[in-house]
Design a protein around this motif. Sequence first.
Motif, PDB file in Angstrom:
ATOM      1  N   LEU A 376       0.822  -1.232   0.094  1.00 45.13           N
ATOM      2  CA  LEU A 376       0.175  -0.091  -0.017  1.00 45.13           C
ATOM      3  C   LEU A 376       0.845   1.149  -0.100  1.00 45.13           C
ATOM      4  O   LEU A 376       0.513   2.389   0.385  1.00 45.13           O
ATOM      5  CB  LEU A 376      -0.941  -0.004   1.235  1.00 45.13           C
ATOM      6  N   GLN A 377       1.924   1.289  -0.852  1.00 44.33           N
ATOM      7  CA  GLN A 377       2.985   2.290  -0.637  1.00 44.33           C
ATOM      8  C   GLN A 377       2.642   3.369  -1.619  1.00 44.33           C
ATOM      9  O   GLN A 377       2.997   4.367  -1.462  1.00 44.33           O
ATOM     10  CB  GLN A 377       4.359   1.780  -1.030  1.00 44.33           C
ATOM     11  N   GLN A 378       1.531   3.359  -2.326  1.00 45.88           N
ATOM     12  CA  GLN A 378       1.004   4.347  -3.209  1.00 45.88           C
ATOM     13  C   GLN A 378       0.518   5.228  -2.519  1.00 45.88           C
ATOM     14  O   GLN A 378       0.230   6.642  -2.980  1.00 45.88           O
ATOM     15  CB  GLN A 378       0.319   3.996  -4.416  1.00 45.88           C
ATOM     16  N   LEU A 379       0.052   5.076  -1.321  1.00 48.35           N
ATOM     17  CA  LEU A 379      -0.605   5.986  -0.388  1.00 48.35           C
ATOM     18  C   LEU A 379       0.125   6.835   0.428  1.00 48.35           C
ATOM     19  O   LEU A 379       1.038   5.893   1.139  1.00 48.35           O
ATOM     20  CB  LEU A 379      -1.456   5.581   0.509  1.00 48.35           C
ATOM     21  N   ASP A 380       0.711   8.224   0.494  1.00 45.69           N
ATOM     22  CA  ASP A 380       1.281   8.621   1.349  1.00 45.69           C
ATOM     23  C   ASP A 380       0.769   9.212   2.550  1.00 45.69           C
ATOM     24  O   ASP A 380      -0.238   9.653   2.861  1.00 45.69           O
ATOM     25  CB  ASP A 380       1.726  10.142   0.487  1.00 45.69           C
ATOM     26  N   GLY A 381       1.715   8.529   3.667  1.00 46.61           N
ATOM     27  CA  GLY A 381       0.906   8.731   4.877  1.00 46.61           C
ATOM     28  C   GLY A 381       0.483  10.052   5.602  1.00 46.61           C
ATOM     29  O   GLY A 381      -0.194  10.337   6.265  1.00 46.61           O
ATOM     30  N   GLU A 382       1.261  11.107   4.829  1.00 48.44           N
ATOM     31  CA  GLU A 382       1.096  12.519   5.255  1.00 48.44           C
ATOM     32  C   GLU A 382      -0.074  12.940   4.531  1.00 48.44           C
ATOM     33  O   GLU A 382      -0.457  14.298   5.025  1.00 48.44           O
ATOM     34  CB  GLU A 382       2.423  13.166   5.137  1.00 48.44           C
ATOM     35  N   ASP A 383      -0.522  12.517   3.639  1.00 51.56           N
ATOM     36  CA  ASP A 383      -1.634  13.030   2.821  1.00 51.56           C
ATOM     37  C   ASP A 383      -3.144  12.854   3.660  1.00 51.56           C
ATOM     38  O   ASP A 383      -3.009  12.087   4.527  1.00 51.56           O
ATOM     39  CB  ASP A 383      -2.008  12.343   1.516  1.00 51.56           C
ATOM     40  N   THR A 384      -4.020  13.737   3.604  1.00 51.18           N
ATOM     41  CA  THR A 384      -5.090  13.688   4.164  1.00 51.18           C
ATOM     42  C   THR A 384      -6.067  12.623   3.290  1.00 51.18           C
ATOM     43  O   THR A 384      -5.427  12.454   1.986  1.00 51.18           O
ATOM     44  CB  THR A 384      -6.089  14.819   3.941  1.00 51.18           C
ATOM     45  N   LEU A 385      -7.156  12.067   3.668  1.00 46.24           N
ATOM     46  CA  LEU A 385      -8.058  11.103   2.783  1.00 46.24           C
ATOM     47  C   LEU A 385      -8.293  11.742   1.252  1.00 46.24           C
ATOM     48  O   LEU A 385      -7.988  11.275   0.498  1.00 46.24           O
ATOM     49  CB  LEU A 385      -9.123  10.848   3.507  1.00 46.24           C
ATOM     50  N   SER A 386      -8.917  12.979   1.520  1.00 51.49           N
ATOM     51  CA  SER A 386      -8.982  13.978   0.316  1.00 51.49           C
ATOM     52  C   SER A 386      -7.830  14.048  -0.794  1.00 51.49           C
ATOM     53  O   SER A 386      -8.160  13.718  -1.784  1.00 51.49           O
ATOM     54  CB  SER A 386      -9.739  15.078   0.595  1.00 51.49           C
ATOM     55  N   ASP A 387      -6.741  14.263  -0.212  1.00 52.52           N
ATOM     56  CA  ASP A 387      -5.577  14.600  -1.053  1.00 52.52           C
ATOM     57  C   ASP A 387      -4.949  13.140  -1.749  1.00 52.52           C
ATOM     58  O   ASP A 387      -4.467  13.261  -2.710  1.00 52.52           O
ATOM     59  CB  ASP A 387      -4.433  15.093  -0.018  1.00 52.52           C
ATOM     60  N   ALA A 388      -5.240  12.247  -1.007  1.00 50.94           N
ATOM     61  CA  ALA A 388      -4.798  10.859  -1.392  1.00 50.94           C
ATOM     62  C   ALA A 388      -5.344  10.656  -2.602  1.00 50.94           C
ATOM     63  O   ALA A 388      -5.269  10.216  -3.656  1.00 50.94           O
ATOM     64  CB  ALA A 388      -5.049   9.877  -0.182  1.00 50.94           C
ATOM     65  N   LEU A 389      -6.725  10.817  -2.813  1.00 54.19           N
ATOM     66  CA  LEU A 389      -7.627  10.748  -3.978  1.00 54.19           C
ATOM     67  C   LEU A 389      -7.155  11.411  -5.007  1.00 54.19           C
ATOM     68  O   LEU A 389      -7.269  11.085  -6.375  1.00 54.19           O
ATOM     69  CB  LEU A 389      -9.087  10.659  -3.569  1.00 54.19           C
ATOM     70  N   SER A 390      -6.736  12.692  -4.704  1.00 54.24           N
ATOM     71  CA  SER A 390      -6.495  13.577  -5.909  1.00 54.24           C
ATOM     72  C   SER A 390      -5.060  13.206  -6.699  1.00 54.24           C
ATOM     73  O   SER A 390      -4.843  13.703  -7.727  1.00 54.24           O
ATOM     74  CB  SER A 390      -6.323  14.972  -5.120  1.00 54.24           C
ATOM     75  N   LYS A 391      -4.333  12.298  -5.896  1.00 52.96           N
ATOM     76  CA  LYS A 391      -3.181  11.769  -6.509  1.00 52.96           C
ATOM     77  C   LYS A 391      -3.591  10.573  -7.776  1.00 52.96           C
ATOM     78  O   LYS A 391      -2.819  10.711  -8.728  1.00 52.96           O
ATOM     79  CB  LYS A 391      -2.412  11.001  -5.644  1.00 52.96           C
ATOM     80  N   PHE A 392      -4.885  10.232  -7.692  1.00 55.58           N
ATOM     81  CA  PHE A 392      -5.132   9.271  -8.743  1.00 55.58           C
ATOM     82  C   PHE A 392      -5.910  10.020 -10.006  1.00 55.58           C
ATOM     83  O   PHE A 392      -5.744   9.611 -10.990  1.00 55.58           O
ATOM     84  CB  PHE A 392      -6.278   8.329  -8.080  1.00 55.58           C
ATOM     85  N   VAL A 393      -6.540  11.129  -9.753  1.00 48.65           N
ATOM     86  CA  VAL A 393      -7.564  11.696 -10.693  1.00 48.65           C
ATOM     87  C   VAL A 393      -7.933  12.895 -10.339  1.00 48.65           C
ATOM     88  O   VAL A 393      -8.071  13.346  -8.883  1.00 48.65           O
ATOM     89  CB  VAL A 393      -8.738  10.974 -11.037  1.00 48.65           C
TER      90      VAL A 393
END
Length: 581
Positions: A376-393
């Motif tokens: 699950l390394q694609q997810l940055d631990g310092e991102d918020t849940l909202s920011d994490a989704l913005s990395k995909f699209v």
Amino acid sequence: MSTFLTAQSLTLSYTSTALFKQLNATVNRGDKIGLIGHNGSGKSSLLKLLAGHQEPDEGHVSKAKQCMMSYVEQHVPNELQHISVLDALAETQERDDLWRAELLLSELGFSASDWNIPVANCSGGQQMRLLLARAIINEPDLLLLDEPSNHLDLPSLMWLEHFLLRWKGSFILVSHDQTLLDSVTNTTWVMRDQMLYSFALPCTKAREALQEKDAQDQLRFNSEQKEINRIEKSAKRLALWGKIYDNEDLARKAKTMFARKERLEEEQTELSEVSPWRLALQGEVLPANRLMETAPFAVKPAQSDMLLFDMPEARIKSGDRIAVLGSNGCGKSSLLNLLYRRYSQSHAGITPDLDSSTSAVTFHDRCRLGYYDQSLQQLDGEDTLSDALSKFVAISGEQSKRALISAGFQYARHDQKVASLSGGERARLLFVGLTLARYHLLFLDEPTNHLDMEGKEELIETLNEFEGAAVLVSHDRSLIEQSCNRFWLIQNGALTEYLSMDEVYLRLGEQSRPSLPDSAQPVKQNTFAPSEVLAEDEKLLERLIELESLLDADLQRKPKHQKPDLQKLWEDEIEKITSQL
């Protein structure tokens, strides 16, 4: 019938809300119990209570004096990691009984050269066998097994299935592997809604029985609700008339009816809570003959010259569902990592070196590739849940909010850091991101690691409907058999493609068959006497029982999930053994 274990009125709480309450259970001789339930429902906690490793807040567990019980934990204890395999088993025995440890290790597939390697250096399958050895060497009547199939490769899973099929004692097995449970159990316990439901059925049939109960409960609830609504409507009408006409009799009758309505609501049939999230993957078809193709190349780990296996020429097109199979350490995840690295290079306009393995891999110019890494390394631990989704699209705040809420993340949590999520929650967030991006091709590396049984079924369903292509590394047989149409088996330093799992099972069958002490019955001291040799007819009879169990378990599956080729092999061997006997 001998009773081994009885649990009465067990209640356990870690917070203000009970994990389960007033739970009752009984284990008898001959019970082969599968314990299932959603992640976090309390399965492992219940097993620890039954084993005596933890005390309940209320209730008690009683064990029969004649019952010897062994607990097989999920992981090797830390204190054993740095000692040898033989020492880890021998510490359970007196010095004069060291030969028993050596013999059992041999019978469980450890070569003499394996005895002195540190436990930490063992594969997942070897560690599982060591934990089993530590449990069965002390002659147990009852085994408590906490997810022994976790992180096992396919050969080790098949070995475990054979072991449990031939085990003559009783056991309670916590697992999310429905194929394994259907094959080896005769009873199912389901943990749900803080309660324990028991069925004298293997897993699939027990879940069907529970679904029927849920359907009946829903019908009963609807009928009760209809009566409650009728009474409430009548009570309100009487109360209004009593007020308009100043009629105490009507007001009293209305009050009585309201009381009856409240009583019916208190006694109303309870319905099971439904998970707020359903796993779904959406993708798009790229109208092209191939999404990816490779020339032959050597697969090696990152920053290493060690050869794992030779990759042949291969192509992937939309509609392909490719399972990558093989023993742990053979290079399955390394293959996905290498292919994804090549995709990232081409996406960034980087031309690989001519001597690089990635130079043999070509992706379609417009192919969009999504990657589920088991770490699950694609997810940055310092991102918020909202920011994490913005990395995909690129999506609006409103779209992000709706996507997170539909995945079971309450609005108040949307600014929470990814680092604070559990493994299961991170997996859920990653699946949401992959769905929003609508990729043409997905690489899924062990996607079931954080999924319960229902999640696995949803993954099977969504993969069958996924419009792009998928390549998945998995050891989950239900997922592989029901969602894949191509099978890449890595074995003996090469990757070979098969068009049927039956062919793969045939290749793996002999490799995974266990050699077990005396039909895997609870180990008695005379079982290990070096001079003892089973009579040939007894060996044949044991093999006959094993084959009949395998055949019966497979015939219990739905026709589309059965393995006709294996059934024919088993039937031929049964006929041969029967004639010999």
